[in-house]
Design a protein around this motif. Structure first.
Motif, PDB file in Angstrom:
ATOM      1  N   PHE A 182     -83.452 -14.667  71.339  1.00 51.96           N
ATOM      2  CA  PHE A 182     -82.680 -13.441  71.237  1.00 51.96           C
ATOM      3  C   PHE A 182     -82.969 -12.537  72.439  1.00 51.96           C
ATOM      4  O   PHE A 182     -83.954 -12.732  73.160  1.00 51.96           O
ATOM      5  CB  PHE A 182     -83.027 -12.690  69.950  1.00 51.96           C
ATOM      6  N   ILE A 183     -82.132 -11.537  72.628  1.00 54.58           N
ATOM      7  CA  ILE A 183     -82.288 -10.581  73.720  1.00 54.58           C
ATOM      8  C   ILE A 183     -82.706  -9.240  73.124  1.00 54.58           C
ATOM      9  O   ILE A 183     -82.022  -8.703  72.240  1.00 54.58           O
ATOM     10  CB  ILE A 183     -80.974 -10.411  74.511  1.00 54.58           C
ATOM     11  N   ALA A 184     -83.838  -8.714  73.574  1.00 53.13           N
ATOM     12  CA  ALA A 184     -84.312  -7.424  73.080  1.00 53.13           C
ATOM     13  C   ALA A 184     -83.533  -6.292  73.758  1.00 53.13           C
ATOM     14  O   ALA A 184     -83.280  -6.330  74.960  1.00 53.13           O
ATOM     15  CB  ALA A 184     -85.806  -7.273  73.339  1.00 53.13           C
ATOM     16  N   SER A 185     -83.182  -5.278  72.976  1.00 51.18           N
ATOM     17  CA  SER A 185     -82.365  -4.182  73.499  1.00 51.18           C
ATOM     18  C   SER A 185     -83.172  -3.196  74.328  1.00 51.18           C
ATOM     19  O   SER A 185     -82.600  -2.347  75.011  1.00 51.18           O
ATOM     20  CB  SER A 185     -81.692  -3.433  72.346  1.00 51.18           C
ATOM     21  N   GLY A 186     -84.499  -3.286  74.285  1.00 51.56           N
ATOM     22  CA  GLY A 186     -85.304  -2.339  75.044  1.00 51.56           C
ATOM     23  C   GLY A 186     -85.144  -0.931  74.521  1.00 51.56           C
ATOM     24  O   GLY A 186     -85.307  -0.663  73.330  1.00 51.56           O
ATOM     25  N   MET A 187     -84.770   0.003  75.397  1.00 52.49           N
ATOM     26  CA  MET A 187     -84.638   1.404  75.020  1.00 52.49           C
ATOM     27  C   MET A 187     -83.250   1.740  74.495  1.00 52.49           C
ATOM     28  O   MET A 187     -83.020   2.868  74.067  1.00 52.49           O
ATOM     29  CB  MET A 187     -84.936   2.289  76.234  1.00 52.49           C
ATOM     30  N   LEU A 188     -82.329   0.801  74.533  1.00 50.07           N
ATOM     31  CA  LEU A 188     -80.950   1.105  74.143  1.00 50.07           C
ATOM     32  C   LEU A 188     -80.809   1.215  72.630  1.00 50.07           C
ATOM     33  O   LEU A 188     -81.352   0.407  71.880  1.00 50.07           O
ATOM     34  CB  LEU A 188     -79.993   0.033  74.661  1.00 50.07           C
ATOM     35  N   SER A 189     -80.031   2.192  72.197  1.00 50.15           N
ATOM     36  CA  SER A 189     -79.660   2.286  70.790  1.00 50.15           C
ATOM     37  C   SER A 189     -78.737   1.135  70.437  1.00 50.15           C
ATOM     38  O   SER A 189     -78.196   0.455  71.319  1.00 50.15           O
ATOM     39  CB  SER A 189     -78.958   3.617  70.514  1.00 50.15           C
ATOM     40  N   THR A 190     -78.548   0.910  69.158  1.00 51.06           N
ATOM     41  CA  THR A 190     -77.645  -0.158  68.719  1.00 51.06           C
ATOM     42  C   THR A 190     -76.237   0.001  69.287  1.00 51.06           C
ATOM     43  O   THR A 190     -75.661  -0.962  69.826  1.00 51.06           O
ATOM     44  CB  THR A 190     -77.610  -0.235  67.184  1.00 51.06           C
ATOM     45  N   PRO A 191     -75.603   1.195  69.206  1.00 49.85           N
ATOM     46  CA  PRO A 191     -74.263   1.332  69.784  1.00 49.85           C
ATOM     47  C   PRO A 191     -74.225   1.068  71.287  1.00 49.85           C
ATOM     48  O   PRO A 191     -73.289   0.442  71.793  1.00 49.85           O
ATOM     49  CB  PRO A 191     -73.891   2.785  69.463  1.00 49.85           C
ATOM     50  N   LYS A 192     -75.249   1.533  72.006  1.00 54.35           N
ATOM     51  CA  LYS A 192     -75.271   1.307  73.455  1.00 54.35           C
ATOM     52  C   LYS A 192     -75.480  -0.175  73.775  1.00 54.35           C
ATOM     53  O   LYS A 192     -74.899  -0.703  74.725  1.00 54.35           O
ATOM     54  CB  LYS A 192     -76.371   2.147  74.097  1.00 54.35           C
ATOM     55  N   ALA A 193     -76.315  -0.854  72.980  1.00 54.21           N
ATOM     56  CA  ALA A 193     -76.509  -2.288  73.189  1.00 54.21           C
ATOM     57  C   ALA A 193     -75.192  -3.033  73.024  1.00 54.21           C
ATOM     58  O   ALA A 193     -74.908  -3.988  73.760  1.00 54.21           O
ATOM     59  CB  ALA A 193     -77.556  -2.823  72.215  1.00 54.21           C
ATOM     60  N   ARG A 194     -74.384  -2.602  72.087  1.00 56.13           N
ATOM     61  CA  ARG A 194     -73.074  -3.239  71.891  1.00 56.13           C
ATOM     62  C   ARG A 194     -72.177  -3.026  73.104  1.00 56.13           C
ATOM     63  O   ARG A 194     -71.505  -3.958  73.569  1.00 56.13           O
ATOM     64  CB  ARG A 194     -72.400  -2.682  70.636  1.00 56.13           C
ATOM     65  N   HIS A 210     -82.186  -6.136  83.464  1.00 59.89           N
ATOM     66  CA  HIS A 210     -81.952  -5.137  84.500  1.00 59.89           C
ATOM     67  C   HIS A 210     -81.950  -3.736  83.904  1.00 59.89           C
ATOM     68  O   HIS A 210     -82.518  -2.790  84.466  1.00 59.89           O
ATOM     69  CB  HIS A 210     -80.621  -5.405  85.219  1.00 59.89           C
ATOM     70  N   CYS A 211     -81.345  -3.608  82.737  1.00 56.69           N
ATOM     71  CA  CYS A 211     -81.303  -2.324  82.051  1.00 56.69           C
ATOM     72  C   CYS A 211     -82.704  -1.848  81.686  1.00 56.69           C
ATOM     73  O   CYS A 211     -83.016  -0.663  81.737  1.00 56.69           O
ATOM     74  CB  CYS A 211     -80.436  -2.428  80.802  1.00 56.69           C
ATOM     75  N   ARG A 212     -83.563  -2.788  81.321  1.00 59.20           N
ATOM     76  CA  ARG A 212     -84.921  -2.424  80.913  1.00 59.20           C
ATOM     77  C   ARG A 212     -85.819  -2.100  82.113  1.00 59.20           C
ATOM     78  O   ARG A 212     -86.821  -1.381  81.984  1.00 59.20           O
ATOM     79  CB  ARG A 212     -85.543  -3.564  80.121  1.00 59.20           C
ATOM     80  N   GLU A 213     -85.447  -2.592  83.290  1.00 61.98           N
ATOM     81  CA  GLU A 213     -86.298  -2.407  84.462  1.00 61.98           C
ATOM     82  C   GLU A 213     -86.013  -1.098  85.194  1.00 61.98           C
ATOM     83  O   GLU A 213     -86.890  -0.557  85.857  1.00 61.98           O
ATOM     84  CB  GLU A 213     -86.086  -3.576  85.435  1.00 61.98           C
ATOM     85  N   ASP A 260     -82.772   9.528  93.637  1.00 60.50           N
ATOM     86  CA  ASP A 260     -82.825   8.071  93.560  1.00 60.50           C
ATOM     87  C   ASP A 260     -81.558   7.460  92.971  1.00 60.50           C
ATOM     88  O   ASP A 260     -81.393   6.250  92.975  1.00 60.50           O
ATOM     89  CB  ASP A 260     -84.028   7.634  92.704  1.00 60.50           C
ATOM     90  N   GLY A 261     -80.674   8.279  92.456  1.00 55.29           N
ATOM     91  CA  GLY A 261     -79.439   7.773  91.885  1.00 55.29           C
ATOM     92  C   GLY A 261     -79.598   7.434  90.419  1.00 55.29           C
ATOM     93  O   GLY A 261     -80.695   7.143  89.947  1.00 55.29           O
ATOM     94  N   PRO A 262     -78.506   7.460  89.669  1.00 51.13           N
ATOM     95  CA  PRO A 262     -78.565   7.209  88.229  1.00 51.13           C
ATOM     96  C   PRO A 262     -78.669   5.730  87.906  1.00 51.13           C
ATOM     97  O   PRO A 262     -77.934   4.906  88.459  1.00 51.13           O
ATOM     98  CB  PRO A 262     -77.243   7.787  87.724  1.00 51.13           C
ATOM     99  N   ALA A 263     -79.567   5.376  87.014  1.00 55.46           N
ATOM    100  CA  ALA A 263     -79.743   3.989  86.628  1.00 55.46           C
ATOM    101  C   ALA A 263     -78.478   3.447  85.972  1.00 55.46           C
ATOM    102  O   ALA A 263     -77.897   4.084  85.088  1.00 55.46           O
ATOM    103  CB  ALA A 263     -80.925   3.856  85.673  1.00 55.46           C
ATOM    104  N   LEU A 264     -78.039   2.285  86.426  1.00 57.23           N
ATOM    105  CA  LEU A 264     -76.930   1.517  85.855  1.00 57.23           C
ATOM    106  C   LEU A 264     -75.549   2.104  86.127  1.00 57.23           C
ATOM    107  O   LEU A 264     -74.544   1.467  85.806  1.00 57.23           O
ATOM    108  CB  LEU A 264     -77.100   1.341  84.334  1.00 57.23           C
ATOM    109  N   ALA A 265     -75.451   3.299  86.686  1.00 55.49           N
ATOM    110  CA  ALA A 265     -74.137   3.921  86.869  1.00 55.49           C
ATOM    111  C   ALA A 265     -73.251   3.048  87.743  1.00 55.49           C
ATOM    112  O   ALA A 265     -73.639   2.623  88.826  1.00 55.49           O
ATOM    113  CB  ALA A 265     -74.285   5.301  87.479  1.00 55.49           C
TER     114      ALA A 265
END
Length: 353
Positions: free
Chosen positions: A306-318, A349-352, A214-219
């Motif tokens: 505010f925007i929730a980061s979902g599954m992203l860590s703090t560094p990745k959200a940045r 989109h990242c969360r979906e 299915d391909g990598p998400a967000l790549a």
């Protein structure tokens, strides 16, 4: 790039092996300590990639190696300008039709950020595999050599194609989208806490747990920004009891957006929340992440702006916020409402996916 030496007896056999670019950037994997027992106090980013190859007998049986030194620094000194250079170096290697993939040696402290940046900006079907070490090269039980060997095997594997950027350490294969550093000393420092591993390297052979068709998400989502070193400034605020408001105000004056490593499910003191809420209305996006190291961070009514980061860590959200802000500017989202809405869509989109 320089070719790793190989004997004439093996030259005809190795000629049919896949070719992998090995790019060195420093870190613990290239570090040196005073004694073989020292694993904590050492100088990172000393050895060259050529020197590290000397500790890998038999690597010529895995792939043909084209090595290049792209930098040599401890990863705590990594900056967005270095991400851009890594992107350009990887793109240059991947443009070579003979190259089937890239392995990037990197310090572990900021490895997840560099990996996620490359995942979001590299628009190639060929794998980019990052690896590092938790012990210096001089350690009695150095983990760097086997990590490099495993990473090369993954980069050379046809099953690694089309999966975006990967992290390979301690025999684990993890997507750069989900990998986080979860340990300070253990060799099993990287984990995908919610999604799990993509696979393992078992006895030198990569084994993937699913086909990945299915391909990598967000790549490649932000490929248009690959190699650009002028990303907007995004600060990270750490929420804690008695968090000073002036620290938040200082960052608000100087940054294009903020990520708050909030308490629990992304909460923060009420005075800080009110100040940041006003900033969002003025067109400065604020992302709620969590200081817990766990996930997810969800939408909350009292933090609706505010925007929730979902599954992203703090560094990745940045990292995502920096690229989302750059893309919003490129698309001409100049009004406060349009800017925040554009960034919000990126995180949704990242969360979906």
């Amino acid at each position: 790039m320089s070719q790793a030496p190989r004997s004439d007896a093996n030259s005809s056999e190795s000629a049919v092996l896949p070719q992998v670019a090995l790019l060195g950037t420093g870190g613990t994997i290239a570090g040196v300590a005073d004694t073989p027992l020292e694993q904590i106090s050492y100088q990172a980013g000393v050895l060259s990639v050529e020197c590290m190859l000397e500790s890998l007998p038999g690597i010529e049986g895995v792939a043909r190696i084209a090595s290049r030194q792209c930098g040599n620094l401890p990863s705590e000194d990594m900056r967005p300008c270095h991400w851009a250079k890594l992107g350009r170096d990887c793109a240059q290697a991947l443009d070579d039709e003979a190259m089937c993939g890239v392995v990037l040696t990197h310090g572990t402290d900021t490895l997840e950020e560099s990996a996620f940046y490359l995942h979001l900006t590299m628009n190639s079907f060929k794998p980019v595999v990052l690896t590092g070490a938790m012990r210096p090269a001089t350690s009695l039980s150095a983990d760097g050599p086997i990590n490099i060997r495993d990473a090369v095997a993954v980069a050379a594997s046809p099953q690694a194609r089309g999966r975006g950027a990967l992290i390979v350490m301690n025999g684990r294969i993890i997507s750069a989208r989900t990998a986080v550093k979860a340990g300070t000393l253990d060799v099993e420092a990287f984990r995908a806490l919610e999604s799990g591993l993509l696979g393992r390297v078992i006895n030198g052979r990569p084994v993937f747990y699913h086909s990945g068709e299915d391909g990598p998400a967000l790549a490649g989502t932000y490929a248009v920004h690959a190699g650009k070193d002028n990303l907007p400034r995004v600060d990270v605020l750490y929420a804690c009891a008695g968090m000073p408001l002036d620290a938040a105000l200082f960052s608000l004056e100087r940054s294009s957006g903020l990520v708050v490593a909030g308490m629990g499910n992304g909460s923060m003191p009420s005075d800080v929340r009110k100040a940041l809420d006003q900033a969002v209305k003025a067109g400065k996006p604020v992302v709620r992440a969590s200081r817990t190291g766990g996930a997810p961070v969800t939408d909350l009514e009292e933090y609706a702006s505010f925007i929730a980061s979902g599954m992203l860590s703090t560094p990745k959200a940045r990292v995502l916020l920096m690229l989302a802000l750059a893309e919003a500017g490129r698309q001409g989202a100049h009004s406060p409402e349009a800017l925040v809405a554009s960034v919000r869509r990126a995180f949704m989109h990242c969360r979906e996916v």
